[in-house]
Design a protein around this motif. Sequence first.
Motif, PDB file in Angstrom:
ATOM      1  N   ARG A  54       8.713  -3.573 -16.059  1.00  0.00           N
ATOM      2  CA  ARG A  54       7.810  -4.766 -16.060  1.00  0.00           C
ATOM      3  C   ARG A  54       6.599  -4.502 -14.950  1.00  0.00           C
ATOM      4  O   ARG A  54       7.048  -4.519 -14.008  1.00  0.00           O
ATOM      5  CB  ARG A  54       8.643  -6.109 -15.429  1.00  0.00           C
ATOM      6  N   ILE A  55       5.416  -4.001 -15.541  1.00  0.00           N
ATOM      7  CA  ILE A  55       4.523  -3.701 -14.781  1.00  0.00           C
ATOM      8  C   ILE A  55       3.193  -4.502 -15.015  1.00  0.00           C
ATOM      9  O   ILE A  55       2.754  -4.830 -16.285  1.00  0.00           O
ATOM     10  CB  ILE A  55       3.974  -2.620 -15.344  1.00  0.00           C
ATOM     11  N   SER A  56       2.756  -5.098 -14.038  1.00  0.00           N
ATOM     12  CA  SER A  56       1.421  -5.864 -13.922  1.00  0.00           C
ATOM     13  C   SER A  56       0.261  -5.317 -14.553  1.00  0.00           C
ATOM     14  O   SER A  56       0.170  -3.956 -14.244  1.00  0.00           O
ATOM     15  CB  SER A  56       1.283  -6.803 -12.743  1.00  0.00           C
ATOM     16  N   GLU A  57      -0.700  -5.863 -15.206  1.00  0.00           N
ATOM     17  CA  GLU A  57      -2.056  -5.453 -15.700  1.00  0.00           C
ATOM     18  C   GLU A  57      -2.707  -4.573 -14.312  1.00  0.00           C
ATOM     19  O   GLU A  57      -3.237  -3.522 -14.605  1.00  0.00           O
ATOM     20  CB  GLU A  57      -2.645  -6.632 -16.154  1.00  0.00           C
ATOM     21  N   SER A  58      -2.713  -5.223 -13.266  1.00  0.00           N
ATOM     22  CA  SER A  58      -3.275  -4.948 -12.217  1.00  0.00           C
ATOM     23  C   SER A  58      -2.833  -3.080 -11.952  1.00  0.00           C
ATOM     24  O   SER A  58      -3.582  -2.462 -11.535  1.00  0.00           O
ATOM     25  CB  SER A  58      -3.246  -5.608 -11.019  1.00  0.00           C
ATOM     26  N   ILE A  59      -1.472  -3.121 -11.857  1.00  0.00           N
ATOM     27  CA  ILE A  59      -0.937  -1.748 -11.514  1.00  0.00           C
ATOM     28  C   ILE A  59      -1.147  -0.755 -12.476  1.00  0.00           C
ATOM     29  O   ILE A  59      -1.547   0.349 -12.517  1.00  0.00           O
ATOM     30  CB  ILE A  59       0.731  -1.872 -11.112  1.00  0.00           C
ATOM     31  N   MET A  60      -0.867  -1.157 -13.741  1.00  0.00           N
ATOM     32  CA  MET A  60      -1.339  -0.423 -15.004  1.00  0.00           C
ATOM     33  C   MET A  60      -2.705   0.117 -15.009  1.00  0.00           C
ATOM     34  O   MET A  60      -2.933   1.377 -15.402  1.00  0.00           O
ATOM     35  CB  MET A  60      -0.717  -0.921 -16.313  1.00  0.00           C
ATOM     36  N   SER A  61      -3.630  -0.704 -14.704  1.00  0.00           N
ATOM     37  CA  SER A  61      -5.003  -0.183 -14.633  1.00  0.00           C
ATOM     38  C   SER A  61      -5.353   0.991 -13.502  1.00  0.00           C
ATOM     39  O   SER A  61      -6.285   1.717 -13.599  1.00  0.00           O
ATOM     40  CB  SER A  61      -5.876  -1.468 -14.144  1.00  0.00           C
ATOM     41  N   ARG A  62      -4.323   0.998 -12.617  1.00  0.00           N
ATOM     42  CA  ARG A  62      -4.635   1.925 -11.649  1.00  0.00           C
ATOM     43  C   ARG A  62      -3.653   3.208 -11.808  1.00  0.00           C
ATOM     44  O   ARG A  62      -3.405   4.052 -10.935  1.00  0.00           O
ATOM     45  CB  ARG A  62      -4.361   1.270 -10.163  1.00  0.00           C
ATOM     46  N   LEU A  63      -2.839   3.365 -12.921  1.00  0.00           N
ATOM     47  CA  LEU A  63      -2.049   4.387 -13.129  1.00  0.00           C
ATOM     48  C   LEU A  63      -2.336   5.006 -14.415  1.00  0.00           C
ATOM     49  O   LEU A  63      -2.637   4.501 -15.593  1.00  0.00           O
ATOM     50  CB  LEU A  63      -0.574   3.853 -13.368  1.00  0.00           C
ATOM     51  N   GLN A  64      -2.419   6.556 -14.230  1.00  0.00           N
ATOM     52  CA  GLN A  64      -3.115   7.149 -15.576  1.00  0.00           C
ATOM     53  C   GLN A  64      -2.100   8.369 -15.857  1.00  0.00           C
ATOM     54  O   GLN A  64      -1.750   9.074 -14.918  1.00  0.00           O
ATOM     55  CB  GLN A  64      -4.419   7.994 -15.445  1.00  0.00           C
ATOM     56  N   ILE A  65      -1.647   8.538 -16.922  1.00  0.00           N
ATOM     57  CA  ILE A  65      -0.742   9.575 -17.179  1.00  0.00           C
ATOM     58  C   ILE A  65      -1.720  10.551 -18.083  1.00  0.00           C
ATOM     59  O   ILE A  65      -2.007  10.468 -19.139  1.00  0.00           O
ATOM     60  CB  ILE A  65       0.429   8.803 -18.351  1.00  0.00           C
ATOM     61  N   ARG A  66      -1.187  11.838 -17.278  1.00  0.00           N
ATOM     62  CA  ARG A  66      -1.917  13.017 -17.869  1.00  0.00           C
ATOM     63  C   ARG A  66      -0.924  14.080 -18.533  1.00  0.00           C
ATOM     64  O   ARG A  66       0.176  14.420 -17.993  1.00  0.00           O
ATOM     65  CB  ARG A  66      -2.715  13.622 -16.754  1.00  0.00           C
TER      66      ARG A  66
END
Length: 344
Positions: A54-66
């Motif tokens: 369960r991840i908030s939009e704020s956290i997902m916006s700061r995580l990038q998967i490469r």
Amino acid sequence: MLNRVTLSVDAMGGDFGPHVTLPASLSALERHPYLNILLFGEVDQLDSLLARQRISESIMSRLQIRPSGISVSMDEKPSAAIRHRQDSSMSLAVQAVADNKAGACISAGNTGALMAFGRLVLKMQPGIDRPAIIASVPTLAGHCYMLDLGANVDCSAEHLMQFAVMSSVMVEAVDGNLHPKVGLLNVGEELIKGNEQVRLANELIREQDGLNYIGYVEGDDVFAGKADIVVCDGFVGNVSLKSSEGLARLISKRVLQGFSRNLYRRCLAFLARPVLKEIQEQIDPSRRNGATLLGLQGIVMKSHGSADQKCFGYALDRAITEVVQNVPEKIAERLSGYLPSKRN
């Protein structure tokens, strides 16, 4: 308000890979609203694990998967990793620091390979021959730093002197200790004690203006807090660190066993719980997880391969501190003054 900090994480490294690195990264993003994380690894596996969170939009916006290629195995030779794992999660995470896309790289993977990629991609600080692994250990005075903890099994006197210089600057930056006491680990405090390498290092370190060098320290002096920094070769340092961590776990288990033998002792344990918790936290090795590969032109943080989520989180926090304090830049600024012979 702190400026944005970006970390690159080797998601596939360590004994547990993304099952630890991903939730630890998410937790770090929640703790630090100014943090961004680049997570390098197998996209399908990471996306599958993310879907269960369960991840908030704020956290997902700061995580990038490469995306990355095949990971570096824990037993792979560094030379083989350099030749065949240029697209691995470890290599790409280090490259992100070199490309100024991240301020620090964190990996729980193969230590030798991580050091090799660091040297190849980031290069060494001017005047420094080898990187050294440095980490904190608990003492009666709080903590001290030890290096080298395994990067260099064989060290010359010149290497030990360089370790003393680099670590002094790092401790000044990270701890705000303007005159950290530097000690050289030896089998005695007398000048005649130790092997030729240690005796020569003692002379070289004394010649460095600006170092608060206190001379030789013995093994028991480390935990007494006699020095803020203890310098030694990687063989001695690694054995000392692993021995102290094993002893800390033994003490914790024996204390718990002792207080659980009968009802009376369990009652005493309940009353003493705040004190016991404080002691356990002070000697818990996981709370000091995160060892810097000191001497590189960039921050590379090594986590324990067996780290759990909480333990890996400490390494992430440690990396943030070094980025905020601009540790590599400060070391570079001071090296020319400490190592005049390297300018010639």
